[in-house]
Design a protein around this motif. Structure first.
Motif, PDB file in Angstrom:
ATOM      1  N   LEU A 174      -3.508   8.384  19.472  1.00  8.90           N
ATOM      2  CA  LEU A 174      -4.396   7.699  18.532  1.00  8.90           C
ATOM      3  C   LEU A 174      -3.662   6.512  17.917  1.00  8.90           C
ATOM      4  O   LEU A 174      -2.587   6.677  17.326  1.00  8.90           O
ATOM      5  CB  LEU A 174      -4.837   8.662  17.419  1.00  8.90           C
ATOM      6  N   GLY A 175      -4.228   5.315  18.076  1.00 10.71           N
ATOM      7  CA  GLY A 175      -3.657   4.116  17.461  1.00 10.71           C
ATOM      8  C   GLY A 175      -4.121   4.031  16.009  1.00 10.71           C
ATOM      9  O   GLY A 175      -5.305   3.856  15.738  1.00 10.71           O
ATOM     10  N   ILE A 176      -3.177   4.185  15.088  1.00  3.50           N
ATOM     11  CA  ILE A 176      -3.508   4.221  13.660  1.00  3.50           C
ATOM     12  C   ILE A 176      -2.960   2.962  12.979  1.00  3.50           C
ATOM     13  O   ILE A 176      -1.766   2.650  13.092  1.00  3.50           O
ATOM     14  CB  ILE A 176      -2.930   5.481  12.985  1.00  3.50           C
ATOM     15  N   GLY A 177      -3.848   2.268  12.264  1.00  2.00           N
ATOM     16  CA  GLY A 177      -3.455   1.031  11.596  1.00  2.00           C
ATOM     17  C   GLY A 177      -3.985   0.949  10.183  1.00  2.00           C
ATOM     18  O   GLY A 177      -4.074   1.958   9.476  1.00  2.00           O
ATOM     19  N   GLY A 178      -4.385  -0.258   9.802  1.00  2.00           N
ATOM     20  CA  GLY A 178      -4.788  -0.525   8.431  1.00  2.00           C
ATOM     21  C   GLY A 178      -5.916   0.323   7.905  1.00  2.00           C
ATOM     22  O   GLY A 178      -5.992   0.591   6.692  1.00  2.00           O
ATOM     23  N   VAL A 179      -6.805   0.781   8.793  1.00  3.16           N
ATOM     24  CA  VAL A 179      -7.959   1.592   8.357  1.00  3.16           C
ATOM     25  C   VAL A 179      -7.492   2.851   7.618  1.00  3.16           C
ATOM     26  O   VAL A 179      -8.179   3.338   6.710  1.00  3.16           O
ATOM     27  CB  VAL A 179      -8.858   1.954   9.561  1.00  3.16           C
ATOM     28  N   ALA A 180      -6.324   3.355   7.970  1.00  2.00           N
ATOM     29  CA  ALA A 180      -5.805   4.564   7.314  1.00  2.00           C
ATOM     30  C   ALA A 180      -5.543   4.333   5.827  1.00  2.00           C
ATOM     31  O   ALA A 180      -5.475   5.289   5.046  1.00  2.00           O
ATOM     32  CB  ALA A 180      -4.535   5.042   8.003  1.00  2.00           C
ATOM     33  N   THR A 181      -5.397   3.075   5.429  1.00  5.10           N
ATOM     34  CA  THR A 181      -5.114   2.760   4.022  1.00  5.10           C
ATOM     35  C   THR A 181      -6.375   2.430   3.235  1.00  5.10           C
ATOM     36  O   THR A 181      -6.303   2.239   2.017  1.00  5.10           O
ATOM     37  CB  THR A 181      -4.151   1.558   3.917  1.00  5.10           C
ATOM     38  N   PHE A 182      -7.532   2.353   3.917  1.00  4.89           N
ATOM     39  CA  PHE A 182      -8.778   1.993   3.238  1.00  4.89           C
ATOM     40  C   PHE A 182      -9.347   3.207   2.498  1.00  4.89           C
ATOM     41  O   PHE A 182      -9.311   4.328   3.012  1.00  4.89           O
ATOM     42  CB  PHE A 182      -9.839   1.510   4.239  1.00  4.89           C
ATOM     43  N   LYS A 183      -9.934   2.960   1.319  1.00  5.14           N
ATOM     44  CA  LYS A 183     -10.558   4.038   0.557  1.00  5.14           C
ATOM     45  C   LYS A 183     -11.671   4.718   1.340  1.00  5.14           C
ATOM     46  O   LYS A 183     -11.852   5.920   1.269  1.00  5.14           O
ATOM     47  CB  LYS A 183     -11.132   3.480  -0.760  1.00  5.14           C
TER      48      LYS A 183
END
Length: 255
Positions: A174-183
């Motif tokens: 799973l490619g995890i990026g900025g979305v993981a930091t979104f509320k």
């Protein structure tokens, strides 16, 4: 500590004013491995120049992005084949299905996706999947193509826990990026139920900048914010997040 950005469009026009400085900024933050997805043939020269300028840090993919599957897609797929015949690449990507922008091209997107999966298997390469509003369509094709030779990364994963497990079942990280930091990103709510061995880090720069840069141009140095968030989610050190996810990227790309 070595951090790997498994998906960054460093050749993008968004970086034309400060590309070298931006890359050096990332390297100074221990982000020293950049995997570069293709879009279509119009970007090939820029990608090759990027590799020539940063040969120790830049690793290229080849492929046809689903939003660029147009009337000329056969010629574009031929370009991908020609590039594979000329030199080595580290993945076929980014490929997949995107139904957010244009549903009318679904059939040819499916055809291009299948064709490029076959190319990846022929060349013993991973695939890097782009999926937007198309989980069912993507999974249908992965199920059809599933075997020991199918592996890769589900880029910019934004699905739920069940979809995450399904992607992993097809040998996808799973490619995890900025979305993981979104509320409202939601993946942070279940990510700790996914073993870290299934995760790689990415920015998708210049898109999807993490908090607190959300809405601005993303760049590879901002991946440190993703590392911080995953350290919080998994309750381990940032160094351990970097170490495990970089090893995962090596397992996929072979370098």
């Amino acid at each position: 500590m070595i951090i790997t950005d498994t998906h960054t469009h460093l050749y993008s026009e968004a970086f034309d004013e400060d590309r070298k400085k931006m890359i050096e900024r990332a390297i100074s933050q221990n982000v020293s491995r950049f995997f570069i997805p293709a879009i279509d043939s119009t970007y090939t020269d820029a990608m090759l120049k990027l590799e020539a300028d940063f040969p120790e840090s830049v690793f290229l993919m080849t492929g046809l992005h689903p939003t660029h599957v147009k009337d000329n897609y056969r010629e574009e797929l031929q370009h991908v084949e020609d590039m594979l015949a000329k030199r080595s690449f580290y993945a076929i990507g980014e490929i997949g299905i995107d139904l957010y922008w244009d549903k009318s091209t679904l059939n040819i997107q499916k055809g291009a996706f299948r064709h490029q999966i076959n190319l990846a298997k022929q060349h013993e390469l991973p695939i890097v999947i782009h999926c937007r509003e198309a989980f069912d369509e993507i999974f249908e094709i992965l199920e059809e193509k599933s075997d020991d030779d199918l592996f890769g990364i589900f880029h910019c994963f934004t699905g739920n826990l069940e979809q995450a497990k399904q992607a992993i079942s097809y040998n996808m990280k799973l490619g995890i990026g900025g979305v993981a930091t979104f509320k409202n990103g939601k993946i942070d709510q279940f990510l700790n139920q996914i073993d870290l061995k299934h995760v790689v880090l990415e920015t998708d720069a210049p898109y999807l900048a993490p908090k607190p840069y959300r809405g601005k141009r993303n760049e590879s140095s901002y991946i440190v914010k993703v590392v911080e968030k995953l350290a919080e989610i998994y309750n381990i050190s940032e160094e351990k997040i970097a170490e495990i996810t970089t090893q995962n990227s090596k397992d996929i790309f072979g370098i």
